[in-house]
Design a protein around this motif. Structure first.
Motif, PDB file in Angstrom:
ATOM      1  N   ASP A  33       1.046  -1.248   0.012  1.00 49.69           N
ATOM      2  CA  ASP A  33       0.126  -0.022  -0.049  1.00 49.69           C
ATOM      3  C   ASP A  33       0.916   1.233  -0.083  1.00 49.69           C
ATOM      4  O   ASP A  33       0.295   2.461  -0.451  1.00 49.69           O
ATOM      5  CB  ASP A  33      -0.833  -0.006   1.362  1.00 49.69           C
ATOM      6  CG  ASP A  33      -2.304  -0.860   0.847  1.00 49.69           C
ATOM      7  OD1 ASP A  33      -2.045  -1.803   0.174  1.00 49.69           O
ATOM      8  OD2 ASP A  33      -3.089  -0.803   1.745  1.00 49.69           O
ATOM      9  N   LEU A  34       2.080   1.163   0.488  1.00 51.08           N
ATOM     10  CA  LEU A  34       2.671   2.443   0.823  1.00 51.08           C
ATOM     11  C   LEU A  34       3.837   2.442  -0.644  1.00 51.08           C
ATOM     12  O   LEU A  34       4.611   3.499  -0.833  1.00 51.08           O
ATOM     13  CB  LEU A  34       3.767   2.394   2.070  1.00 51.08           C
ATOM     14  CG  LEU A  34       3.047   2.489   3.165  1.00 51.08           C
ATOM     15  CD1 LEU A  34       4.107   2.267   4.351  1.00 51.08           C
ATOM     16  CD2 LEU A  34       2.429   3.971   3.245  1.00 51.08           C
ATOM     17  N   THR A  73      -0.592  10.089   5.449  1.00 49.15           N
ATOM     18  CA  THR A  73      -1.972   9.771   5.665  1.00 49.15           C
ATOM     19  C   THR A  73      -2.160   8.281   6.003  1.00 49.15           C
ATOM     20  O   THR A  73      -2.889   8.111   6.773  1.00 49.15           O
ATOM     21  CB  THR A  73      -3.101  10.164   4.470  1.00 49.15           C
ATOM     22  OG1 THR A  73      -3.020  11.529   4.555  1.00 49.15           O
ATOM     23  CG2 THR A  73      -4.225   9.707   4.925  1.00 49.15           C
ATOM     24  N   LYS A  74      -1.559   7.586   5.102  1.00 53.37           N
ATOM     25  CA  LYS A  74      -1.352   6.119   4.956  1.00 53.37           C
ATOM     26  C   LYS A  74      -0.782   5.541   6.405  1.00 53.37           C
ATOM     27  O   LYS A  74      -1.153   4.690   6.983  1.00 53.37           O
ATOM     28  CB  LYS A  74      -0.827   5.543   3.742  1.00 53.37           C
ATOM     29  CG  LYS A  74      -1.721   5.665   2.594  1.00 53.37           C
ATOM     30  CD  LYS A  74      -1.214   4.999   1.401  1.00 53.37           C
ATOM     31  CE  LYS A  74      -2.288   5.038  -0.020  1.00 53.37           C
ATOM     32  NZ  LYS A  74      -3.392   4.023   0.134  1.00 53.37           N
ATOM     33  N   LEU A  80      -2.801   2.867  13.537  1.00 51.53           N
ATOM     34  CA  LEU A  80      -3.835   2.278  14.521  1.00 51.53           C
ATOM     35  C   LEU A  80      -4.551   1.290  14.001  1.00 51.53           C
ATOM     36  O   LEU A  80      -4.957   0.379  14.718  1.00 51.53           O
ATOM     37  CB  LEU A  80      -4.613   3.741  14.541  1.00 51.53           C
ATOM     38  CG  LEU A  80      -4.373   4.762  15.645  1.00 51.53           C
ATOM     39  CD1 LEU A  80      -5.503   6.198  15.636  1.00 51.53           C
ATOM     40  CD2 LEU A  80      -4.134   4.205  16.932  1.00 51.53           C
ATOM     41  N   ALA A  81      -4.733   1.087  12.581  1.00 52.44           N
ATOM     42  CA  ALA A  81      -5.529   0.018  12.030  1.00 52.44           C
ATOM     43  C   ALA A  81      -4.754  -1.132  12.204  1.00 52.44           C
ATOM     44  O   ALA A  81      -5.301  -2.250  12.303  1.00 52.44           O
ATOM     45  CB  ALA A  81      -5.881   0.388  10.577  1.00 52.44           C
ATOM     46  N   ILE A 101     -10.228   8.237   8.711  1.00 52.51           N
ATOM     47  CA  ILE A 101     -11.269   7.852   7.525  1.00 52.51           C
ATOM     48  C   ILE A 101     -11.507   8.571   6.682  1.00 52.51           C
ATOM     49  O   ILE A 101     -11.526   8.563   5.356  1.00 52.51           O
ATOM     50  CB  ILE A 101     -12.212   6.912   8.410  1.00 52.51           C
ATOM     51  CG1 ILE A 101     -12.153   5.780   9.210  1.00 52.51           C
ATOM     52  CG2 ILE A 101     -13.303   6.654   7.201  1.00 52.51           C
ATOM     53  CD1 ILE A 101     -13.178   5.158   9.780  1.00 52.51           C
ATOM     54  N   ASP A 102     -11.905  10.036   7.017  1.00 53.26           N
ATOM     55  CA  ASP A 102     -12.195  10.925   6.093  1.00 53.26           C
ATOM     56  C   ASP A 102     -10.999  11.321   5.180  1.00 53.26           C
ATOM     57  O   ASP A 102     -10.924  11.674   4.183  1.00 53.26           O
ATOM     58  CB  ASP A 102     -12.622  12.474   7.158  1.00 53.26           C
ATOM     59  CG  ASP A 102     -13.946  12.169   7.451  1.00 53.26           C
ATOM     60  OD1 ASP A 102     -14.823  11.389   7.245  1.00 53.26           O
ATOM     61  OD2 ASP A 102     -14.272  13.088   8.475  1.00 53.26           O
ATOM     62  N   ALA A 103      -9.829  11.374   5.940  1.00 54.88           N
ATOM     63  CA  ALA A 103      -8.649  11.655   5.164  1.00 54.88           C
ATOM     64  C   ALA A 103      -8.316  10.468   3.978  1.00 54.88           C
ATOM     65  O   ALA A 103      -7.679  10.692   2.958  1.00 54.88           O
ATOM     66  CB  ALA A 103      -7.374  11.642   6.060  1.00 54.88           C
ATOM     67  N   LEU A 104      -8.470   9.302   4.415  1.00 50.04           N
ATOM     68  CA  LEU A 104      -8.220   8.323   3.493  1.00 50.04           C
ATOM     69  C   LEU A 104      -9.223   8.232   2.306  1.00 50.04           C
ATOM     70  O   LEU A 104      -8.692   7.870   1.235  1.00 50.04           O
ATOM     71  CB  LEU A 104      -8.536   6.876   4.335  1.00 50.04           C
ATOM     72  CG  LEU A 104      -7.741   5.405   3.518  1.00 50.04           C
ATOM     73  CD1 LEU A 104      -6.376   5.804   3.384  1.00 50.04           C
ATOM     74  CD2 LEU A 104      -8.145   4.597   4.347  1.00 50.04           C
ATOM     75  N   ALA A 105     -10.498   8.487   2.854  1.00 48.53           N
ATOM     76  CA  ALA A 105     -11.679   8.727   1.652  1.00 48.53           C
ATOM     77  C   ALA A 105     -11.246   9.676   0.756  1.00 48.53           C
ATOM     78  O   ALA A 105     -11.522   9.575  -0.421  1.00 48.53           O
ATOM     79  CB  ALA A 105     -12.910   8.930   2.342  1.00 48.53           C
TER      80      ALA A 105
END
Length: 235
Positions: A33-34, A73-74, A80-81, A101-105
């Motif tokens: 993902d990174l 952001t990731k 935390l996730a 979650i808002d930032a990831l969206a």
């Protein structure tokens, strides 16, 4: 809150995944993902080093800034996730979870997040489940759509429901099998490992997860009873 299931339908416990194998799969998922945002920054640096035109250099710097923000952001989200940030049994402000979650969206394509929150904070186990549900919902909307998040405290448990709704739902059946505890342990991979992780977290709380998918919607639900610690797989 109308969750997907009654309390007696929570999945039964299954033998615990080898923690070393699960940790390896989670590391693979993080690297995957990174890789894209970090790779983009690497390419930007190489272009910047060779570019002399002022306007092109400014564009390269803008791209580097975007890549840095995406990476940050990731990292904050996955800390935390997937990780142990915040300490065990810590209550984390729901505002911090909402921000992540808002930032990831915002990194996705035309994804709007709507919230119905009945708590000020959540224990670490519930935070992990909520963040991973948010990740699954966002990834399920490659063409954009709406993610609706509801969180409440029933008095004996935290109840979480996340709904992704859009023109096309992308949800791998193997991820659903991992959430249900029906995927063979030896068949887990980097794609299904996060689902196995939160299944173990829910199991460690004496709770469980459930999901339902249709052509234009994915619904994820969890009941996490109070007073239980996190799974050993989460340490």
């Amino acid at each position: 809150m109308a969750l997907l299931y009654e309390r007696n339908s929570l999945q039964e416990a299954r033998p615990m995944t080898d923690p070393t194998h699960l940790a390896s799969l989670m590391c693979s998922r993080l690297c995957h993902d990174l890789l894209s945002p970090v790779g983009g920054m690497t390419n930007g640096v190489e272009l910047l080093a060779d570019e002399t035109d002022p306007m092109m250099r400014e564009q390269c710097i803008d791209l580097l800034g975007q890549g840095a923000r995406r990476t940050a952001t990731k990292l904050r989200f996955f800390r935390l996730a997937f990780g142990a940030a915040g300490g065990f049994d810590a209550q984390l402000p729901i505002a911090d979870v909402k921000e992540l979650i808002d930032a990831l969206a915002a990194e996705g394509r035309d994804i709007r997040v709507e919230w119905t929150i009945g708590v000020d904070g959540l224990p670490k186990a519930a935070v992990k489940v909520l963040l991973n549900f948010g990740l699954l919902a966002i990834e399920a909307l490659p063409r954009g759509g709406t993610v609706t998040v509801a969180v409440e405290d029933s008095g004996s448990a935290h109840e979480i429901a996340v709904r992704a709704e859009g023109m096309r739902i992308a949800f791998d059946a193997e991820v659903g099998e991992a959430l249900d505890g029906r995927i063979p342990l030896e068949s887990l991979n980097a794609h299904t490992a996060p689902a196995e992780l939160i299944r173990l977290v829910a199991q460690g709380c004496g709770g469980g997860l459930q999901h339902a998918k249709s052509d234009n919607a994915l619904v994820l639900g969890a009941i996490l009873p109070h007073g239980s610690g996190m799974s050993a797989a989460d340490a």
